[in-house]
Every structure is written in structure tokens, then in C-alpha cells.
Design a protein around this motif. Structure first.
Motif, short mmCIF file in Angstrom:
data_model
loop_
_atom_site.label_atom_id
_atom_site.label_comp_id
_atom_site.label_asym_id
_atom_site.label_seq_id
_atom_site.Cartn_x
_atom_site.Cartn_y
_atom_site.Cartn_z
N LEU A 221 -0.82 6.24 -4.31
CA LEU A 221 -1.20 4.84 -3.66
C LEU A 221 -1.84 5.16 -2.16
O LEU A 221 -2.60 4.32 -1.79
N TYR A 226 -3.41 2.24 0.36
CA TYR A 226 -2.38 1.47 0.55
C TYR A 226 -1.55 1.69 1.62
O TYR A 226 -1.08 2.96 1.89
N PHE A 228 2.50 0.53 2.85
CA PHE A 228 3.76 0.13 2.25
C PHE A 228 4.70 -0.55 3.08
O PHE A 228 5.02 -0.38 4.53
N CYS A 255 2.75 -3.38 -1.48
CA CYS A 255 1.71 -2.29 -1.11
C CYS A 255 0.32 -3.21 -0.86
O CYS A 255 -0.17 -4.12 -1.72
#
Length: 256
Positions: A221, A226, A228, A255
Motif C-alpha cells: 500500500l 497510500y 494510513f 487509506c
């Protein structure tokens, strides 16, 4: 009614030490499961569920923080992908917010209940699909456990043959993706890598105890750009902190 049943169950079981009366305790537990209602009020609507799962909805809310994220984030013209729809609590919630929801649930038993709840709530904008999202399109085995919410792809215990599909083969872009698929999240994400290049908003379960590699999951990710937000802790976070904070427990990640 459901709260009264649960309170009575707890009161009786508190007088029956399970080590001393294990069979009697199990008998009372199963009696209360049998008499629990199969239809419950949750998140402002009614759904059908399994009697064993009914106690999870005594508050009338299900995953309150996640539901609040959905309401703050999802826009009315968005198309949503729900991976791990189960029997439809989040699916129906999302359908009230978005233009359209594609709901994936591989278990035949859960899928039947999902369809029943969609029809009961008159949700015309949900496309229910009896498949699992994965890295490859094909056939897999689903481990069927006692809890209908904990079925997962694997090869142990009681098994059910299911179909899998890659997200990139759906020929559909999504604005928002929710994944809660019991440790199979990374495989599902790898199967929709092209979709993710468009940077849809994600809400994904992060449970390192059942992920094959939590670090690989987070790196994948991060590599797509992305960042978090830890929904459970209610704060922005990093891959490094998630690896430190969660070992035997889990959270859901927003995300973006």
C-alpha cells in the motif's frame, strides 16, 4: 428483547462455573442461542442474521467508528466495492451513501443471507456477487468455521469450494473499496493493482495475526502512495508504528 435475553444468559452462566459444569454451561449457552432473534436492528435498519451472531448487535450499532468513516467519506455519486460483504451490514450502510455497491461474498450460506437482506431493505443499487476477491481468477477453498464472520480462504478443517476473481477483471472503476476478508487482503489488493493506481479511498482490515506478512501488506500500500489512518486508535499512523502497535490485536485502516 435481545438485550434482556443476553442479560439473562449472562446471569445464569455466572452461577455455573464452566470448569465444574462444562456440559450444563454449554447446554444453557445453546438454549439462548436458539431463542435469540434472527432479525435485528442495526445502524438504523433491520437485517436477518444467524441466532449465534445476534448478540453482536445488542447495541444497535455495528463497528461504529467504521460506519462514521463511511458517512464522512463516501459521496453520493461514488461506486463502492465491498470485499467480504458477509450478510450485508456494511453493504447496506454503504448503499445508502453511494450511487452503487458491488458486494463480494464467497460463502454460499452467507451469500444467501446477503441477498435476503438486500431484498428486505429494498436496496436496488447493490450488485451482489458470490465470489471472493483474490490475486487470481479461478477456484479456491474456504475454511468454514463456527462463526460465519470468520470464514477464510485456506485448506484446513471443513472446506467449501468457491470461485475467485481479480478486481482488475471487473471492468469497473471504484471510488471507495472496503476489504475485510480474514487475512486475504494482500492477495485481493494484488489482484486489483491497476484499479488502485487511480487511488480509490480504502478501508481495509489490518490483522497481523492472520496476514502471511504484515510488512508486505503495508509495503504494498505504501508503494502505491497510500497513507494510513488507524481507525481504532483514531490517529494518523505509519507502517513502522502499525508493525509495533499491533501483533495479537487488529484494527481497520483508512487509506488515502
Amino acid at each position: 428483547m435481545l438485550k434482556a435475553i443476553i442479560s439473562l444468559r449472562k446471569a445464569i452462566l455466572s452461577f455455573l462455573p464452566r470448569r465444574k459444569y462444562p456440559l450444563l454451561g454449554k447446554l444453557f449457552k445453546n438454549i439462548f442461542i436458539f431463542f435469540s432473534p434472527s432479525k435485528v436492528n442495526v445502524n438504523g435498519f433491520e437485517i436477518f442474521t444467524y441466532p449465534r451472531e445476534a448478540p453482536d448487535f445488542t447495541s444497535g450499532e455495528y463497528e461504529k467508528k467504521e460506519t462514521e468513516i463511511f458517512k464522512k467519506t463516501v459521496e453520493s455519486n461514488w461506486v463502492v466495492l465491498d470485499g467480504g460483504a458477509n450478510w450485508g451490514v456494511h453493504t447496506i450502510t454503504l448503499s445508502k451513501l453511494a450511487k452503487e455497491v458491488w458486494a463480494f461474498e464467497p460463502s454460499k450460506k452467507n451469500f444467501s443471507l446477503l441477498e435476503k437482506n438486500i431484498e428486505y431493505n429494498k436496496c436496488k443499487n447493490i450488485k451482489a456477487i458470490n465470489k471472493a476477491l483474490s490475486e487470481k481468477t479461478g477456484i479456491a477453498m474456504l475454511e468454514v468455521s463456527e462463526s460465519a464472520g470468520s470464514y477464510k480462504i485456506g485448506n484446513k478443517g471443513k472446506l467449501e469450494k468457491i470461485e475467485t476473481v481479480r478486481g482488475d477483471e471487473l471492468n469497473q472503476n471504484f471510488d471507495f473499496i472496503k476489504l475485510d476478508i480474514e487475512g486475504h487482503e494482500l492477495e485481493a489488493l494484488r489482484g486489483m493493482e491497476n484499479l488502485l493506481k487511480e487511488k480509490p479511498v480504502l478501508v481495509v482490515e489490518y490483522n497481523p495475526s492472520i496476514l502471511e506478512s504484515p510488512a508486505d501488506f503495508l509495503d504494498f500500500l505504501t508503494g502505491l502512495g497510500y497513507r494510513f489512518f488507524d481507525i481504532k486508535a483514531d490517529r494518523n499512523t505509519t507502517a513502522k508504528r502499525l508493525l509495533e502497535d499491533y501483533i495479537d490485536t487488529h484494527t481497520n485502516l483508512l487509506c488515502k
